[in-house]
Structure formats: structure tokens, C-alpha cells
Motif scaffolding. Structure first.
Motif, PDB file in Angstrom:
ATOM      1  N   ILE A  98       0.833  -1.203   0.000  1.00 33.90           N
ATOM      2  CA  ILE A  98       0.000   0.000   0.000  1.00 33.90           C
ATOM      3  C   ILE A  98       0.868   1.253   0.000  1.00 33.90           C
ATOM      4  O   ILE A  98       0.598   2.230  -0.714  1.00 33.90           O
ATOM      5  N   ARG A 159      -6.305  -1.905   0.288  1.00 36.56           N
ATOM      6  CA  ARG A 159      -6.789  -1.433   1.595  1.00 36.56           C
ATOM      7  C   ARG A 159      -7.901  -2.330   2.123  1.00 36.56           C
ATOM      8  O   ARG A 159      -7.973  -2.590   3.326  1.00 36.56           O
ATOM      9  N   LYS A 162      -6.244  -5.417   3.344  1.00 38.05           N
ATOM     10  CA  LYS A 162      -5.576  -5.107   4.618  1.00 38.05           C
ATOM     11  C   LYS A 162      -6.584  -5.124   5.765  1.00 38.05           C
ATOM     12  O   LYS A 162      -6.315  -5.688   6.843  1.00 38.05           O
TER      13      LYS A 162
END
Length: 218
Positions: A98, A159, A162
Motif C-alpha cells: 500500500i 486497503r 488489509k
């Protein structure tokens, strides 16, 4: 265990009624259990003999050994901890990824393309450059914008992944705690039942001196 006129103390065994258990095995087990505490270090280290003649206590003893082995294996293998560590490593990689995408998302390249496009457009409209040059700048700008959009899509996907990994860490930790509590509760219950069975056996088969004194067989 004692003869007539022997001196005895409170708690001394005077006699044992005939029963399937070997008295020495039961008394040895009782002594071992008195020193045993349900802690991770004790569970890992302690070993109880499997072959013992315990009569009516045998079933409770087998259940205790099974619960002890299950909890020991849980501590030794710790599959949940391995899963947590693997997820944490994956999460670390995603955070790095990221960060890399965010750095790539720097809009300077897009800004440069927009500046070039605006300049070429002005030159083209003023008749100072060929249409091909203007179209080239226009195509470059569109390409940069498309690349930026793809990058933002990848960043959003990363994201989301994650966040899912972070949730997985929490859920795995909760599962591990639940499993540990289940195993620990089962072990404590088995230990309590075993001690109860030993107490029942003592009440059923042992003659124990109630006080200090001289033994008299009438």
C-alpha cells in the motif's frame, strides 16, 4: 497396616478393605495431584504413568490423562499462533504494498502531462504546432489519467484486503482464547472429578486414624 498397641497419628492408615485398586498406586496419585497445579509450565513438564491399578478411579484417571494430553498438545502445537504469525506477515506485506502504491500515486506525473497538454493545446489553437503534436499530448494525458485510475483501484483493493487481514487477526485471536478456555476448563473439571473419586475411594475402603493415640484391637 498397624499392629495392636502401635502408636498412630491422625490420618495414619490402619487398614484397607479389599478392592480392585492397588493402594500404593492410589496414594501415589493422590500425592502427585497434591503437587500439581494447572499452569502451562506444569502441564508441559509433568508426566503421569498411564498404567496404574486404580479400580473405581480408573475411568476418572483416564479422562484426566486425556484432557491433560489435549491441553499439552494445544500448547505445544499452538496452531492458532502459527496462523496469527502467518497472517501478521501477510498484513505486513500488504502495508508495504500500500505504501508503494501511495508513492506511485503521486500526482506529479499527471500534473506534468496536464501542463504539456495545456501548452500543446495553446500552441495548436494558435497555429504554432501541428495537430499531431497536440493529439500526442492529449493521448499522453489520457494514458496518465487511466493509469492513475487503475492505481487508485489497486490501492482501494489493497486497503480492503488489509482490513480483512486485520479482522482475521482479531477473529483468530478470539478463537484461540476460546479454544484455550475450553481445553483449560475441561482439564480442571477432569482434575476435580479425579480428586472426588479418590476421596470417595478413601471413604469406602480406608480405615484412617481419627486422632493421635495407641491402637487397640478389641
Amino acid at each position: 497396616y498397624r499392629h495392636d498397641r502401635d502408636s498412630v497419628r491422625a490420618g495414619d492408615i490402619i487398614a484397607v478393605l479389599d478392592n480392585p485398586a492397588v493402594t500404593a498406586d492410589v496414594l501415589a496419585l493422590k500425592e502427585e495431584l497434591a503437587a500439581f497445579t494447572v499452569t502451562d509450565s506444569w502441564v508441559r513438564a509433568v508426566r503421569f504413568p498411564e498404567k496404574r491399578a486404580l479400580g473405581s478411579i480408573q475411568t476418572a484417571y483416564a479422562s484426566f490423562l486425556r484432557s491433560l494430553t489435549d491441553y499439552r498438545n494445544f500448547l505445544a502445537l499452538d496452531l492458532y499462533r502459527q496462523k496469527l504469525e502467518a497472517t501478521a506477515r501477510e498484513l505486513k506485506e500488504y502495508r508495504t504494498y500500500i505504501g508503494h502504491l501511495q508513492r506511485q500515486g503521486d500526482k506529479r506525473q499527471s500534473t506534468i502531462a496536464e501542463t504539456v497538454h495545456a501548452r500543446e493545446k495553446g500552441l495548436y489553437e494558435s497555429g504554432l504546432t501541428a495537430k499531431a503534436e497536440y493529439e500526442k499530448a492529449q493521448q499522453e494525458l489520457l494514458s496518465k489519467r487511466q493509469g492513475t485510475e487503475q492505481l487508485m483501484t489497486s490501492l482501494s483493493t489493497a486497503r480492503i484486503q488489509k482490513a480483512q487481514l486485520e479482522q482475521s487477526l482479531i477473529e483468530t485471536e478470539m478463537e484461540r482464547e476460546r479454544e484455550e478456555n475450553t481445553q483449560l476448563t475441561a482439564l480442571k473439571a477432569a482434575l476435580g472429578e479425579l480428586k472426588t473419586q479418590i476421596g470417595d475411594w478413601e471413604l469406602s475402603f480406608l480405615f484412617v486414624s481419627p486422632a493421635e493415640g495407641i491402637l487397640s484391637y478389641n
